[in-house]
Design an enzyme around this catalytic site. Structure first.
Site, mmCIF file in Angstrom:
data_model
loop_
_atom_site.group_PDB
_atom_site.id
_atom_site.type_symbol
_atom_site.label_atom_id
_atom_site.label_comp_id
_atom_site.label_asym_id
_atom_site.label_seq_id
_atom_site.Cartn_x
_atom_site.Cartn_y
_atom_site.Cartn_z
ATOM 1 N N GLU A 47 11.260 -22.037 -4.740
ATOM 2 C CA GLU A 47 11.380 -23.213 -3.857
ATOM 3 C C GLU A 47 11.147 -24.507 -4.620
ATOM 4 O OE1 GLU A 47 8.827 -22.613 -0.460
ATOM 5 O OE2 GLU A 47 10.008 -20.916 0.250
ATOM 6 N N GLU A 59 12.111 -14.086 -0.007
ATOM 7 C CA GLU A 59 10.993 -14.154 0.942
ATOM 8 C C GLU A 59 11.530 -14.002 2.347
ATOM 9 O OE1 GLU A 59 8.019 -17.359 0.611
ATOM 10 O OE2 GLU A 59 8.314 -17.257 -1.575
HETATM 11 C C1 GAL Z 1 6.971 -19.985 1.089
HETATM 12 C C2 GAL Z 1 6.393 -20.100 -0.314
HETATM 13 C C3 GAL Z 1 5.247 -19.151 -0.510
HETATM 14 C C4 GAL Z 1 4.305 -19.256 0.632
HETATM 15 C C5 GAL Z 1 5.025 -18.925 1.891
HETATM 16 C C6 GAL Z 1 4.154 -18.871 3.119
HETATM 17 O O1 GAL Z 1 7.705 -21.098 1.429
HETATM 18 O O2 GAL Z 1 7.373 -19.825 -1.255
HETATM 19 O O3 GAL Z 1 4.601 -19.452 -1.709
HETATM 20 O O4 GAL Z 1 3.784 -20.542 0.629
HETATM 21 O O5 GAL Z 1 6.021 -19.894 2.083
HETATM 22 O O6 GAL Z 1 3.604 -20.086 3.458
#
Ligand code: GAL
Length: 918
Positions: A516, A609
């Site tokens: 990100e 993710e």
């Molecule tokens: C994503 C990020 C993770 C973690 C997750 C949950 O956007 O890549 O590192 O922060 O959200 O908050």
């Protein structure tokens, strides 16, 4: 020469290589072989002296760079400098960057950009770097060591360290010192200090000389300290770490939190991370194996060497090198003084045993043993474990391992080990993977940094597929003092070192260059950075694809086009599509699998993710949403007063989605290669949505290692052939008699009948894209809930939940009753608060005290409650919803029996016996 070289010193089967062989003569297969002081790699983890300044204001000023001055005023600098005994104070004399940057030269391709170490040796009179400084009042610690994990937690509204970094004292300046005797007989050798990870801005002094360092806390790196060594004498290694505040979005830990080694080699030797094995052609009949070996001549004379590499079958569990299966053609070569030479060669392994993920495949391993000869002497021996496997990336169906489609059932893992902090512990990491494996997980993404090297040894051994990730940011930072400050100077060294370290692991299948990153938004200028990173990866390892995890970049922006694999964070399901997010300035994205597939029909799409689901183990809040996925607000899945999130497993962060919603969106798009759930385990820091807490709510498994209900939802989907059923919630609701109390069932079956006190509440069948069975209008009455599940019309699995009695006794069970007497091995003891019949009382929060007898120590306790501020080393802890954990460590070299007793006022106590074996 050739006559001797024909000696096949490993020709006999089953030889355990012992690398610590010094001038020894061996008779193997009847022939004489001389080992001439081959390399020794010695663990130097034990017995360091450690000191951390009580505050940054009181710390010395031997900083890496100017930005670290921002932490305090100039006046403080001068005072501290005077105190430390520096005459003629000049602030620049304390900026040690010019002495640190040359450490990374080897990883900067363009030698004209190499850093030159200045001639002088600043800080050589700083007391801590001197051999005779009296450090007897410093703490004695063994590495790996996390200086912050013992707490205490910072609580309250304006804490020094907030929720996002875990409310623990990880920032600050600390020193480690160790005296090491180097015998006279080593003189003429090269001595390397290897640091697998130290958090952060490490600077190393050897006998008062600044020897180098490395700023990125997640990097593994090494220093050639030969020129500073006093042979036949004590040598002082002093290490300063400087961990900035606001440097991370999660708990980074602090200190030398991974293993540290001293490696001794002959001047002519295989370079550090100097081998690279690939398997460009693999079939069941044969594998073409290619090796690259880099040999380094650190002497001042030309060397004639003979290099031979054999391939053996390898048993990683017992570290046994088994039978030889192939050899590379030996090569003779000359190496000029002070230079390096790379050689390449290929060979065939017949009928290879392939590395692949269980349960369908088995993670077989091989090891390449490279032997270096100079005349009649073996001068080096270097081992490279690897696997033979073939990975194919198919944009229309996903990832094929050895010809079989393997859907990615992955999770993201941060590097901390919960109550043990970031100090790496092999058993704790293995336990994490074992519990994930039980769930059916087959892949790990190392969010968002290089893991401990041993984690990849575990993923190799256990057969997990890995996305190995390096950065959470590039030039655009996410926190004030994160990696963006040094990205321009260090990205190349970090990236090349990372890939050289990890490229022989069969488990690593994809490199991720970022998570990100802010450069998603910066069009061509971001792409320019991405391309630079991409090129470096390909120069170091052309065999694996590159990705970066994108939560914003769309098919039409330039960044995704640079990547080989499209890594999407949350975009597959769509982000904040509900009407309530209209008009907000937050990211809102319609589902993106189709548009990406259309734009990049030749690229694999993977959800790097998914979910970001939230829950507190066994906390059920009412009412329960009748949707399949919802967001957390007070009275709607959350309660900000108690800081807990509903464990019906239907709730997620605003940008996320429940597991059910994610499953559906992936099943609807069979071209998607799979998903990495955010997150496998709870971790320290980032306690969304309650930043007054200290650890996350995202985990499928809580911080103590206890399974949340979600575990069974994933298991039901990821292990379809494993008969299982799981009911939620628990059935202790004295205040809910007659009230609607929904009952949900996770099962790998397709149909189920629910009974309350023997009375059927109906039989239900999963619809298409449905992953749970729900009885949403059950009215609570105490007693027994039972579910009988079916698959294809046949009985499949059952589960029962009962209203329990009052807490009556403790029941304790260790994960293993035998552990090793190595001072590292752990037993994880789960204590249940049980009623008279032995059922766990699901809402019991009794305080439990632990005692230990025998050769072990209690290192931490935990309960999985993100709001619990009792420091982890405490031997007394409240259970959280019926469970509490005690972690026991063995003592080095002391076998025997450990007895751990758990006591709680008014309850019958429990004990566990653990055998400690040498
Ligand atoms: C994503 C990020 C993770 C973690 C997750 C949950 O956007 O890549 O590192 O922060 O959200 O908050």
């Amino acid at each position: 020469m050739n006559g001797r070289l024909n000696v096949n010193f490993v020709g006999c089967s089953l030889i355990i290589f012992i690398l610590i062989i010094y001038v020894n003569i061996f008779y193997e297969c009847g022939k004489k072989v001389i080992y001439y002081n081959v390399r020794k790699r010695i663990s130097i983890n034990d017995d360091w002296r450690f000191f951390k300044y009580p505050s940054r204001e009181k710390a010395d000023s031997l900083v890496y760079d100017l930005f670290q001055f921002m932490y305090k005023s100039k006046k403080d600098e001068i005072d501290v400098a005077k105190l430390a005994g520096f005459k003629n104070f000049n602030s620049f004399q304390f900026i040690l960057k010019p002495w640190v940057t040359p450490t990374g030269n080897e990883f900067i391709k363009d030698s004209s950009r190499h850093y030159k170490r200045p001639k002088d040796n600043p800080s050589s009179n700083f007391p801590f770097v001197l051999l005779d400084y009296d450090d007897s009042n410093w703490e004695i610690v063994d590495l790996p060591h996390d200086w912050a994990i013992n707490g205490p937690f910072f609580t309250g509204p304006n804490p020094e360290v907030g929720g996002s970094m875990g409310r623990l004292p990880s920032p600050g300046v600390g020193w480690y010192r160790k005296k090491i005797f180097i015998p006279e007989s080593d003189s003429g050798k090269c001595i390397f200090l290897e640091i697998d990870g130290a958090m952060s801005y490490t600077i190393v002094w050897v006998n008062g000389n600044v020897a180098g360092g490395w700023p990125y806390g997640y990097a593994s790196w090494y220093l050639d300290i030969t020129k500073y060594i006093k042979w036949g004498d004590e040598n002082l290694i002093a290490i300063r770490l400087d961990n900035p505040p606001n440097s991370s979005r999660w708990y980074p830990g602090g200190g030398i939190y991974r293993n540290v080694w001293l490696t001794k080699t002959n001047p002519v030797h295989v370079s550090h991370w100097g081998t690279f094995v690939v398997t460009p052609e693999v079939s069941r009949d044969f594998a073409n194996v290619r090796i690259e070996v880099c040999i380094q001549n650190d002497s001042n004379r030309e060397a004639d060497v003979y290099v031979k590499t054999d391939i053996h079958y390898f048993d990683p569990l017992r570290k046994i090198v088994r039978e030889k299966v192939a050899s590379f053609k030996p090569i003779e070569m000359k190496i000029l003084p002070g230079s390096r030479e790379k050689i390449e060669s290929s060979t065939i392994v017949e009928k290879p045993k392939l590395w692949g993920p269980p349960p369908e495949q088995y993670p077989h391993q091989y090891i390449a043993v490279t032997t270096l000869w100079e005349g009649s002497k073996i001068i080096d021996k270097f081992e490279t474990p690897f696997g033979i496997r073939h990975i194919r990336f198919d944009p229309d169906s996903g990832i094929f391992v050895n010809g079989e489609l393997v859907k990615i059932k992955g999770v993201n893992l941060h590097h901390d080990l919960g109550p043990l902090g970031t100090a790496f512990n092999l058993r704790a990491a293995e336990r994490q993977l074992e519990i994930l494996r039980e769930m059916g997980c087959n892949a790990i993404r190392t969010a968002h940094n290089p893991p401990a090297p041993e984690l990849l040894e575990l993923t190799d051994r256990l057969g997990f597929l890995v996305i190995d990730e390096i950065f959470d940011c590039w030039e655009i930072g996410k926190t004030t003092y994160d990696f963006h400050l040094i990205f321009p100077e260090w990205y190349e060294q970090d990236l090349r070192a990372f890939i050289r370290r990890d490229r022989n692991h069969p488990s690593v299948i994809i490199w991720s260059i970022g998570n990100e990153v802010g450069e998603q938004y910066t069009g061509e200028s971001g792409v320019e950075i991405a391309k630079r990173l991409y090129r470096i990866v390909k120069e170091e390892d052309p065999s694996r694809p590159v990705t970066c995890a994108m939560n914003w970049a769309k098919p039409y922006v330039p960044l995704p086009a640079v990547m080989d694999v499209i890594g999407l964070n949350y975009q597959g399901e769509g982000i904040r599509q509900d009407p309530e997010f209209e008009g907000t300035d937050k990211i809102r994205t319609p589902p993106q699998y189709e548009p990406f597939h259309k734009q990049f029909p030749e690229k694999v799409i993977l959800s790097t993710e998914t979910a970001a689901s939230l829950s507190s183990r066994s906390v059920y809040l009412f009412p329960v949403t009748n949707k399949v996925s919802d967001f957390v607000r007070d009275g709607r899945g959350g309660d900000s007063k108690i800081r807990h999130v509903n464990a019906y497993e239907l709730y997620a962060a605003d940008f996320g989605a429940s597991p059910d919603k994610v499953f559906a969106s992936i099943d609807r798009h069979p071209f998607v290669a799979g998903q990495f759930v955010w997150s496998g385990w709870d971790y320290l820091g980032e306690p969304t949505p309650y930043y007054e807490s200290r650890s996350s709510y995202f985990g499928i498994i809580d911080l103590a290692g206890f399974k949340k209900d979600r575990f069974y939802l994933y298991q039901s989907k990821w292990r379809p052939d494993y008969p299982m059923a799981h009911i939620l919630p628990h059935w202790n609701w004295p205040d809910r008699i007659g009230k609607i109390t929904p009952v949900h069932v996770f099962t790998s079956g397709d149909e189920a009948e629910l009974f309350l006190n023997g009375k059927s509440l109906g039989r239900k069948k999963k619809g298409r894209f449905e992953y749970r069975l729900r009885w949403d209008s059950v009215r609570y009455e105490p007693g027994e809930l039972k579910v009988v599940t079916y698959k294809d019309g046949r009985k499949w699995a059952e589960d029962i939940v009962r209203t329990t009695g009052e807490p009556y006794r403790l029941i304790a069970k260790a994960d293993r009753n035998k552990i090793k007497a190595d001072g590292k091995d752990l037993a994880f003891i789960t204590v249940r608060i049980a009623d008279e019949e032995g059922y766990t009382v699901p809402d019991a929060n009794n305080k439990v005290n632990f005692h230990i007898e025998g050769p072990g120590e209690i290192v931490a306790t935990a309960n999985g409650d993100p709001t619990d501020f009792t420091p982890f080393p405490s031997k007394s802890r409240k259970a959280f919803n019926g469970l509490v954990l005690c972690i026991v460590k063995s003592k080095k070299g002391i076998p025997g029996r450990i007895k751990v007793v758990a006591e709680s006022e008014g309850l019958k106590k429990a004990k566990v016996i653990i055998e400690i074996k040498n």
